[in-house]
Design a protein around this motif. Structure first.
Motif, PDB file in Angstrom:
ATOM      1  N   THR A 178      -6.896  18.175  -3.490  1.00 22.87           N
ATOM      2  CA  THR A 178      -5.788  19.085  -3.470  1.00 22.87           C
ATOM      3  C   THR A 178      -4.603  18.380  -2.621  1.00 22.87           C
ATOM      4  N   GLU A 179      -3.341  18.616  -2.777  1.00 24.36           N
ATOM      5  CA  GLU A 179      -2.330  18.263  -1.951  1.00 24.36           C
ATOM      6  C   GLU A 179      -0.952  18.824  -2.233  1.00 24.36           C
ATOM      7  N   ARG A 180      -0.453  19.385  -1.398  1.00 25.82           N
ATOM      8  CA  ARG A 180       0.769  20.254  -1.404  1.00 25.82           C
ATOM      9  C   ARG A 180       0.886  21.115  -2.683  1.00 25.82           C
ATOM     10  N   GLY A 181      -0.139  21.878  -3.018  1.00 22.49           N
ATOM     11  CA  GLY A 181      -0.140  22.849  -4.148  1.00 22.49           C
ATOM     12  C   GLY A 181      -0.672  22.176  -5.518  1.00 22.49           C
ATOM     13  N   ARG A 182      -0.944  21.021  -5.495  1.00 20.54           N
ATOM     14  CA  ARG A 182      -1.333  20.165  -6.657  1.00 20.54           C
ATOM     15  C   ARG A 182      -2.925  19.709  -6.379  1.00 20.54           C
ATOM     16  N   ARG A 198      -1.003  14.426 -11.162  1.00 24.49           N
ATOM     17  CA  ARG A 198      -0.895  15.561 -10.251  1.00 24.49           C
ATOM     18  C   ARG A 198      -0.621  16.794 -11.196  1.00 24.49           C
TER      19      ARG A 198
END
Length: 214
Positions: free
Chosen positions: A133-137, A208
């Motif tokens: 997960t990364e920045r809400g993705r 993403r």
């Protein structure tokens, strides 16, 4: 502009749909070819044409492809997919990690993952899958150990019917719709596709997607 694009897309889908009817007839008639070798070649060509038409139809209908979005356990999906691919002899691994849930139709996610794996195995010999997960993705990464892609040509990948190898033979990569389908499916779900070369060699593709609500 939107109207023109929609008209072109409907025309593309209609042509592809009609071609399938003729291909079905030719497939039946090919069985009457007396020479075994020529019959096998004809059937193989028709199968490749049918696969191309399937890709074209999917590309023309991307906004409706895969059904409605739902909460999907991406790691569970990838574990199943990797198991199947390894049974088929593909060099595919999934790096360890925690579960990630995203808003995406199951069929759309499977098609994206399979297209990226096909691309990695075909051009790089193997596929290493990662999930984070990364920045809400939710981020699915598929990397290979191939030669990568020249930097000035990266932007061409993912465009419809765009290939760096120009034969358009499905054995060497098809008609150039694989990555375009991935990009279209990702964007239809509010996501995107990013392609880049790894420093240690090889190409990486990252899809993403929006995370599911807790």
């Amino acid at each position: 502009i939107r109207g023109l694009v929609d008209d072109r897309t409907r025309l593309l889908a209609a042509i592809a749909h009609d071609l399938r009817t003729y291909l079905t007839r030719l497939r039946l008639r090919a069985e009457f070819i007396g020479d075994d070798a020529q019959r096998e070649k004809a059937v193989r060509d028709l199968d490749e044409m049918s696969a191309l038409i399937d890709d074209t139809l999917l590309f023309a209908q991307l906004r409706r492809a895969g059904g409605p979005a739902a909460t999907l356990d991406l790691r569970a999906e990838l574990e199943t997919l990797v198991e199947v691919r390894r049974e088929l002899g593909d060099a595919v691994v999934l790096t360890p990690g925690e579960g990630v849930r995203a808003l995406v139709p199951a069929l759309a996610f499977r098609r994206m993952a399979n297209n990226l794996i096909d691309n990695a195995v075909r051009y790089g010999g193997s596929a290493e899958l990662g999930l984070r997960t990364e920045r809400g993705r939710a981020v699915l990464s598929v990397c290979d150990e191939g030669p990568g892609v020249p930097g000035d040509q990266l932007s061409r990948l993912g465009a419809p019917f765009e290939r760096l190898e120009a034969s358009r033979n499905r054995a060497t990569g098809g008609a150039g719709l694989g990555l375009a389908i991935v990009r279209g499916l990702a964007e239809a779900q509010g996501g995107d596709l990013i392609l880049f070369n790894r420093h240690e060699g090889g190409l990486c593709a990252e899809v993403r997607l929006p995370l599911a609500s807790p």
